[in-house]
Enzyme design. Structure first.
Site, PDB file in Angstrom:
ATOM      1  N   ARG A 181       0.802  -1.081   0.014  1.00 28.99           N
ATOM      2  CA  ARG A 181      -0.138   0.011  -0.225  1.00 28.99           C
ATOM      3  C   ARG A 181       0.835   1.329  -0.136  1.00 28.99           C
ATOM      4  NH1 ARG A 181      -2.145  -3.569   4.307  1.00 28.99           N
ATOM      5  NH2 ARG A 181      -4.181  -4.383   3.417  1.00 28.99           N
ATOM      6  N   LYS A 215      -2.603  -2.700   7.986  1.00 29.68           N
ATOM      7  CA  LYS A 215      -3.819  -2.085   8.482  1.00 29.68           C
ATOM      8  C   LYS A 215      -4.027  -2.732   9.770  1.00 29.68           C
ATOM      9  CE  LYS A 215      -6.393  -0.463   4.422  1.00 29.68           C
ATOM     10  NZ  LYS A 215      -7.568  -0.555   3.769  1.00 29.68           N
ATOM     11  N   HIS A 219      -2.490   2.447  -5.800  1.00 34.79           N
ATOM     12  CA  HIS A 219      -3.281   1.098  -5.526  1.00 34.79           C
ATOM     13  C   HIS A 219      -3.322   0.272  -6.841  1.00 34.79           C
ATOM     14  CE1 HIS A 219      -4.808  -0.642  -1.958  1.00 34.79           C
ATOM     15  NE2 HIS A 219      -5.983  -0.764  -2.766  1.00 34.79           N
ATOM     16  N   ARG A 239      -0.328  -2.278  -6.863  1.00 36.81           N
ATOM     17  CA  ARG A 239      -0.666  -3.145  -5.715  1.00 36.81           C
ATOM     18  C   ARG A 239      -1.795  -4.267  -6.420  1.00 36.81           C
ATOM     19  NH1 ARG A 239      -1.262  -4.477  -0.204  1.00 36.81           N
ATOM     20  NH2 ARG A 239      -3.509  -5.455   0.404  1.00 36.81           N
ATOM     21  N   HIS A 286      -4.129  -9.314   3.709  1.00 37.30           N
ATOM     22  CA  HIS A 286      -5.667  -9.173   3.799  1.00 37.30           C
ATOM     23  C   HIS A 286      -5.983  -9.994   5.145  1.00 37.30           C
ATOM     24  CE1 HIS A 286      -6.394  -8.380  -0.795  1.00 37.30           C
ATOM     25  NE2 HIS A 286      -6.215  -7.290   0.080  1.00 37.30           N
ATOM     26  N   TYR A 297      -9.718 -11.115  -6.878  1.00 33.80           N
ATOM     27  CA  TYR A 297      -8.853 -11.231  -7.863  1.00 33.80           C
ATOM     28  C   TYR A 297      -8.868 -12.727  -8.844  1.00 33.80           C
ATOM     29  CZ  TYR A 297      -6.522  -7.428  -5.809  1.00 33.80           C
ATOM     30  OH  TYR A 297      -6.116  -6.121  -5.288  1.00 33.80           O
TER      31      TYR A 297
END
Length: 324
Positions: A167, A191, A270, A273, A296, A305
């Site tokens: 990110r 995150k 992004h 990414r 994630h 994806y």
């Protein structure tokens, strides 16, 4: 109906009444509790603050203090936002913030219920992540001029972002201590404080080495690079020995996209990414491994994806199968 831009939303916020002291104190206590409990980034905390202050200013005490608002008052606010052309995604994010905030209000004994749970979640579109082709990525990575320290630094940053699927906030805040050059891996705190290890390929390691040995000393004018407020020495610096901003990197990537012959509106940090994830799947990567590399929390976030990968396989089949 066109959603409001960021500048339009900020202008609208400035037209609202000032924040009442009681609501300001409530929001500050909530954000402090979030930071202590979950270790959220300042960027995330600022997003929470903007959403709650927007509601508090709109209400301006009419339906009582922020922590005591009822479902009808919240519904009125969401209706007003819809009339002001806020997007469904923006309203969904607000609703998530409200659920967290009012749960905290219940924990503190400010109220006995969470009014946001009675509000319907907005119906959201499901756009697929946009990715560049591998040839476009090659052109983008080669766009910076490596004849200058700034260009060499930017080349290393682009290479690292694509190689590790970072990110933009992870890239620009990356401390030197998180890079293990001997083992060729990065330690990333993503995150929610989630930690992951990401291996680096030969190309990204090559450009990182050139940056560290040539560009970084030049940018620092051979002066020692000080630690930031968190006690970390930044990996990527500008000529003032400070880390770069997300906005700076955003502008650069648009500039390099134009140099590479790619429409700038199709490129963002992004997108790199997304390209990292899409290209790995196209070359046979396991979905669980991709989840770990991207950081994630849930496999469901990564599964989007797989549709792109299936599209790629269908195209290959159509191009090369004798009976396609």
């Amino acid at each position: 109906m066109t959603p409001r831009t960021t500048n339009q939303r900020r202008q609208l916020a400035r037209q609202q009444p000032p924040l009442l002291p009681e609501d300001a104190t409530t929001i500050a206590h909530f954000l402090d509790a979030l930071w202590i409990k979950h270790g959220l980034s300042q960027h995330t905390l600022n997003s929470y603050r903007r959403d709650l202050e927007g509601l508090a200013r709109w209400n301006n005490g009419r339906a009582g203090p922020l922590a005591t608002l009822t479902p009808p008052a919240l519904l009125d606010y969401l209706t007003w936002r819809t009339q002001q052309h806020y997007s469904p995604l923006s309203n969904a994010r607000l609703l998530s913030v409200l659920r967290t905030f009012f749960s905290y209000a219940v924990e503190c004994g400010w109220r006995n219920d969470n009014p946001s749970t009675l509000l319907a979640h907005p119906v959201l579109p499901h756009p697929l992540p946009k990715a560049l082709t591998e040839s476009q990525i090659e052109a983008l990575l080669a766009a910076p001029s490596i004849e200058t320290p700034e260009g060499l630094r930017n080349r290393a940053m682009l290479e690292l972002m694509y190689a590790a699927g970072l990110r933009v906030s992870e890239l620009v805040t990356l401390p030197v201590a998180m890079l293990n050059r001997r083992q060729g891996v990065l330690r990333i705190i993503g995150k929610g404080g989630k930690e992951r290890l990401v291996p680096l390929g030969e190309e990204s390691q090559h450009w990182l080495q050139r940056y560290l040995e040539q560009a970084r000393p030049s940018l620092a004018a051979d002066k020692p690079i000080p630690a930031d407020s968190d006690g970390d020495v930044p990996l990527f610096i500008n000529t003032t020995l400070k880390r770069l901003s997300r906005q700076q990197f955003w502008r650069w990537i648009k500039h390099y996209a134009a140099l590479a012959g790619i429409a700038p509106n199709k490129v963002s940090p992004h997108v790199l990414r997304h390209s990292f994830a899409t290209h790995l799947l196209n070359h046979g990567a396991d979905l669980r491994a991709l989840q770990m590399l991207l950081g994630h929390r849930s496999i469901s976030t990564t599964q989007i994806y797989t549709f792109i990968a299936r599209q790629h396989l269908q195209q290959l089949h159509a191009q090369h199968h004798p009976r396609a």
